[in-house]
Design a protein around this motif. Structure first.
Motif, PDB file in Angstrom:
ATOM      1  N   ILE A 134       1.458  -6.577  -7.360  1.00 35.13           N
ATOM      2  CA  ILE A 134       1.431  -6.631  -5.904  1.00 35.13           C
ATOM      3  C   ILE A 134       0.094  -6.066  -5.459  1.00 35.13           C
ATOM      4  CG2 ILE A 134       2.671  -4.413  -5.764  1.00 35.13           C
ATOM      5  CD1 ILE A 134       3.878  -5.427  -3.110  1.00 35.13           C
ATOM      6  N   THR A 135      -0.606  -6.782  -4.579  1.00 31.98           N
ATOM      7  CA  THR A 135      -1.937  -6.366  -4.140  1.00 31.98           C
ATOM      8  C   THR A 135      -1.928  -6.133  -2.641  1.00 31.98           C
ATOM      9  OG1 THR A 135      -2.990  -7.625  -5.917  1.00 31.98           O
ATOM     10  CG2 THR A 135      -4.382  -6.972  -4.060  1.00 31.98           C
ATOM     11  N   PHE A 136      -2.276  -4.912  -2.241  1.00 32.13           N
ATOM     12  CA  PHE A 136      -2.357  -4.549  -0.825  1.00 32.13           C
ATOM     13  C   PHE A 136      -3.800  -4.695  -0.354  1.00 32.13           C
ATOM     14  CE2 PHE A 136       1.411  -2.394  -2.336  1.00 32.13           C
ATOM     15  CZ  PHE A 136       2.304  -2.529  -1.291  1.00 32.13           C
ATOM     16  N   GLN A 137      -3.953  -5.277   0.817  1.00 33.18           N
ATOM     17  CA  GLN A 137      -5.265  -5.410   1.442  1.00 33.18           C
ATOM     18  C   GLN A 137      -5.288  -4.540   2.692  1.00 33.18           C
ATOM     19  OE1 GLN A 137      -7.687  -7.036   0.059  1.00 33.18           O
ATOM     20  NE2 GLN A 137      -6.656  -8.418  -1.396  1.00 33.18           N
ATOM     21  N   GLY A 138      -6.256  -3.644   2.776  1.00 33.41           N
ATOM     22  CA  GLY A 138      -6.341  -2.778   3.952  1.00 33.41           C
ATOM     23  C   GLY A 138      -5.481  -1.535   3.810  1.00 33.41           C
ATOM     24  N   PRO A 139      -5.345  -0.781   4.905  1.00 33.12           N
ATOM     25  CA  PRO A 139      -4.615   0.487   4.858  1.00 33.12           C
ATOM     26  C   PRO A 139      -3.140   0.298   4.506  1.00 33.12           C
ATOM     27  CG  PRO A 139      -5.912   0.313   6.875  1.00 33.12           C
ATOM     28  CD  PRO A 139      -5.913  -1.041   6.238  1.00 33.12           C
ATOM     29  N   VAL A 140      -2.558   1.302   3.866  1.00 38.50           N
ATOM     30  CA  VAL A 140      -1.125   1.309   3.563  1.00 38.50           C
ATOM     31  C   VAL A 140      -0.534   2.631   4.045  1.00 38.50           C
ATOM     32  CG1 VAL A 140      -1.270  -0.245   1.590  1.00 38.50           C
ATOM     33  CG2 VAL A 140      -1.523   2.210   1.221  1.00 38.50           C
ATOM     34  N   LEU A 196       1.960   9.217   5.632  1.00 39.92           N
ATOM     35  CA  LEU A 196       0.590   9.231   5.122  1.00 39.92           C
ATOM     36  C   LEU A 196      -0.033   7.855   5.264  1.00 39.92           C
ATOM     37  CD1 LEU A 196       1.696  11.153   1.987  1.00 39.92           C
ATOM     38  CD2 LEU A 196      -0.097  12.044   3.496  1.00 39.92           C
ATOM     39  N   GLU A 197      -1.303   7.829   5.579  1.00 41.67           N
ATOM     40  CA  GLU A 197      -2.047   6.566   5.590  1.00 41.67           C
ATOM     41  C   GLU A 197      -3.164   6.633   4.570  1.00 41.67           C
ATOM     42  OE1 GLU A 197      -5.097   4.513   8.527  1.00 41.67           O
ATOM     43  OE2 GLU A 197      -3.044   4.194   9.247  1.00 41.67           O
ATOM     44  N   PHE A 198      -3.168   5.686   3.652  1.00 42.07           N
ATOM     45  CA  PHE A 198      -4.196   5.584   2.623  1.00 42.07           C
ATOM     46  C   PHE A 198      -5.062   4.359   2.895  1.00 42.07           C
ATOM     47  CE2 PHE A 198      -0.835   7.395  -0.497  1.00 42.07           C
ATOM     48  CZ  PHE A 198      -1.152   8.697  -0.136  1.00 42.07           C
ATOM     49  N   ALA A 199      -6.373   4.511   2.667  1.00 45.76           N
ATOM     50  CA  ALA A 199      -7.305   3.389   2.776  1.00 45.76           C
ATOM     51  C   ALA A 199      -7.917   3.161   1.399  1.00 45.76           C
ATOM     52  CB  ALA A 199      -8.394   3.684   3.800  1.00 45.76           C
ATOM     53  N   PRO A 200      -7.515   2.081   0.708  1.00 43.68           N
ATOM     54  CA  PRO A 200      -8.059   1.843  -0.634  1.00 43.68           C
ATOM     55  C   PRO A 200      -9.509   1.398  -0.593  1.00 43.68           C
ATOM     56  CG  PRO A 200      -6.610   0.055   0.008  1.00 43.68           C
ATOM     57  CD  PRO A 200      -6.519   1.080   1.093  1.00 43.68           C
ATOM     58  N   LYS A 201     -10.226   1.712  -1.654  1.00 41.73           N
ATOM     59  CA  LYS A 201     -11.607   1.240  -1.802  1.00 41.73           C
ATOM     60  C   LYS A 201     -11.518  -0.154  -2.417  1.00 41.73           C
ATOM     61  CE  LYS A 201     -16.093   2.756  -3.562  1.00 41.73           C
ATOM     62  NZ  LYS A 201     -16.792   3.808  -4.344  1.00 41.73           N
ATOM     63  N   GLY A 202     -11.482  -1.171  -1.554  1.00 41.34           N
ATOM     64  CA  GLY A 202     -11.249  -2.535  -2.012  1.00 41.34           C
ATOM     65  C   GLY A 202      -9.758  -2.812  -2.033  1.00 41.34           C
ATOM     66  N   ALA A 203      -9.344  -3.784  -2.836  1.00 43.56           N
ATOM     67  CA  ALA A 203      -7.926  -4.133  -2.933  1.00 43.56           C
ATOM     68  C   ALA A 203      -7.188  -3.104  -3.783  1.00 43.56           C
ATOM     69  CB  ALA A 203      -7.775  -5.527  -3.536  1.00 43.56           C
ATOM     70  N   LEU A 204      -5.954  -2.846  -3.395  1.00 44.70           N
ATOM     71  CA  LEU A 204      -5.092  -1.928  -4.155  1.00 44.70           C
ATOM     72  C   LEU A 204      -4.112  -2.782  -4.953  1.00 44.70           C
ATOM     73  CD1 LEU A 204      -3.956   0.856  -4.866  1.00 44.70           C
ATOM     74  CD2 LEU A 204      -2.630   0.784  -2.737  1.00 44.70           C
TER      75      LEU A 204
END
Length: 252
Positions: free
Chosen positions: A74-80, A5-13
């Protein structure tokens, strides 16, 4: 079978450093079949005697991230990317379709877009290979202390106790699926490639510490048992986000 699965957060996750329980919640909330969800949560997909066997595993989130050790986040930037795998195909079909239909979901209070869901099947015929862990591995035994309290003893990969319990766990999964097991099937091995670089991870799952391991390993076993381990996870606590792996060589 597994789904990538690929998720795109709205802003930082931004997540707690120990976020297995958050992913565990996403999985259960987005199984569309209510009966299967209740069965999986309360009793496991199958039972062997009194033991529930859930037969699924999931990975860590994969993407660019920063860790704030002071805030323990932990903060993800961009798709995960997130991988969920199961020895029961219907779990993966159901989860994939429900997430794609939803389009957007909440992950620990942050809205993320479900961009893609790609299905993968194991088609390997090898009997050994080097693997990469997508979530750490854990093996343990619960002991009764003289004072009546219970104690969880974790074992390091490469020790006889680890190998014994890992094999028993895999045979339990095979039994739950009704697979016939030979003497060769039972001789499954997970071999540390470089013991000096193995890392112990203490992962909190709903405030309970789980001692797990990361590192480079080789697996060795029959094609049937390698396929089972790839689908259902290796070692223990797979349904809490432990023991998912893939082979370094994509052709397997």
């Amino acid at each position: 079978m597994r789904v990538v699965l690929e998720f795109a957060p709205k802003g930082a996750l931004r997540l707690p450093m120990h976020y297995n329980a958050a992913l565990h919640g996403v999985l259960y909330r987005h199984l569309g079949d209510n009966r299967m969800r209740e069965q999986l949560h309360d009793h496991g997909l199958h039972r062997v005697g009194s033991k529930p066997v859930k037969l699924f595993a999931f990975s860590r989130l994969m993407g660019k991230y920063e860790i704030d050790s002071k805030e323990k986040t932990i903060t993800f930037q961009g798709p995960v990317r997130w991988v969920v795998s199961s020895a029961v195909d219907q779990v993966i079909y159901d989860l994939s379709m429900t997430l794609l239909k939803a389009g957007r979901i909440s992950l620990h209070g942050t809205e993320v877009q479900v961009r893609t869901a790609s299905l993968e099947r194991y088609s390997g015929t090898v009997t050994q290979g080097q693997i990469r862990l997508m979530s750490p591995i854990t093996v343990y035994r619960t002991l009764n202390l003289p004072n009546g309290r219970k104690y969880t003893q974790y074992y390091r990969p490469g020790t006889p106790e680890f190998t014994e319990l890992m094999r028993k766990n895999l045979l339990l999964k095979a039994s739950a699926l009704g697979l016939e097991v030979t003497e060769a099937d039972a001789a499954f091995d997970l071999i540390p490639v470089d013991e000096a670089h193995m890392k112990e991870r203490i992962v909190l799952f709903r405030d309970t510490p789980v001692h797990a391991w990361d590192g480079n390993f080789r697996v060795q076993g029959t094609p049937k048992m390698l396929a089972l381990a790839w689908n259902a996870g290796i070692c223990m606590k797979n349904s809490d986000g432990f023991g998912l792996f893939d082979f370094f060589a994509r052709g397997r």
